[in-house]
Design a protein around this motif. Sequence first.
Motif, short mmCIF file in Angstrom:
data_model
loop_
_atom_site.label_atom_id
_atom_site.label_comp_id
_atom_site.label_asym_id
_atom_site.label_seq_id
_atom_site.Cartn_x
_atom_site.Cartn_y
_atom_site.Cartn_z
N ASP A 268 0.83 -1.21 0.00
CA ASP A 268 0.00 0.00 0.00
C ASP A 268 0.87 1.26 0.00
O ASP A 268 0.55 2.25 -0.68
CB ASP A 268 -0.92 0.02 1.22
N ALA A 269 1.95 1.24 0.77
CA ALA A 269 2.83 2.40 0.82
C ALA A 269 3.47 2.66 -0.53
O ALA A 269 3.58 3.82 -0.97
CB ALA A 269 3.91 2.18 1.89
N ARG A 271 2.24 1.74 -3.44
CA ARG A 271 1.22 2.14 -4.40
C ARG A 271 0.95 3.64 -4.35
O ARG A 271 0.52 4.25 -5.33
CB ARG A 271 -0.07 1.36 -4.17
N GLU A 272 1.20 4.24 -3.20
CA GLU A 272 1.06 5.70 -3.11
C GLU A 272 2.12 6.41 -3.94
O GLU A 272 1.95 7.58 -4.30
CB GLU A 272 1.17 6.13 -1.64
N ARG A 273 3.20 5.69 -4.25
CA ARG A 273 4.26 6.24 -5.09
C ARG A 273 4.30 5.55 -6.46
O ARG A 273 5.35 5.36 -7.05
CB ARG A 273 5.62 6.11 -4.40
N ASP A 274 3.13 5.16 -6.91
CA ASP A 274 2.97 4.56 -8.23
C ASP A 274 3.61 5.47 -9.28
O ASP A 274 3.36 6.68 -9.30
CB ASP A 274 1.47 4.40 -8.51
#
Length: 328
Positions: A268-269, A271-274
Amino acid sequence: MNAHAAEAAPQPEVGETAAVALDLYRRMLLIRRFEETIQSLFQKGEVHGTTHLYSGEEASAVGVCSVLEAQDRVAGTYRGHGHALALGVDPQGLLDELLGRATGVCGGRAGSMNVIDLEHRLIGCFGIIGGSIAAATGAALALQRVGGVAVAFFGDGTTNHGYFHECLNFAQVRKLPVVYVCENNLYGEFTPWEDVTAGQIRARPEAMEIPSVTIDGNDVWAVREATREAVEGARRGDGPSFVETLTYRFVGHSRSDPGAYRKPGELDAWRERDPLILARASLAERFGVEADAVAAVDTAVDEQLGQMVERGLAAPYPTPGIVREFKG
């Protein structure tokens, strides 16, 4: 990031345009949608063998390949769909190849891990760990005489193999025009890199006095500018460089890996920096690209993939005993 510190992303150089930025985003989106399509086709039984997806690492390949020229050569890994598409390999031909069709870039005989497209500078994708390093080093030996730069993509786990140390040492001694790109996605298959790798990866080429840099591999502009400097040095005759891109794969190692070994909250962490999220923000903040222009790219890529699947599934299988010639 929970690897080690990456250098701050530089601002785009003068002369970079909104059109260039939008095309980099398009290439990254194409890779993401391509990989999602391959995963879906695999689950339906249309893609045979195994697959290793590049989802989450798109900025690394696109940033690197965006600064290469016609005379340069690239060696990719078994996670090479992204490397191929970033180089401009025909998406339809690549999809057809993974479907095992005669219209594929290798006539339907290479599958997912062994694609070659010399016309687009791809000297191969290698299922052997470290194979890309050896291939790019050999290509650099030839390119040193005729002009051009070789690039090797490989993962963090490769740095513990003999190929890595032997080839980098040879390249530095001979001052070969090669850029070694370590895509550190934190895992060697299912094992966290820090559990099996002593010290920092970048320290290894630095011990050979090879110019090295660690960057945010999810920021296409950071990758582009760091690689531009490395490639320019190789063209000048300065010898090899090492670029470590800190990135993350959003999927398991391969088709059979659910990724249950990930630390709680880690996915999840990241994915915030996709890379796509960062690229969209960059388009608006650095280049003033309107949301409608980005949405138009999204729609065009989605439509392109839908049409590709239809054509790919309708394409013929190879005729036994007949091998199509590769273009040099």
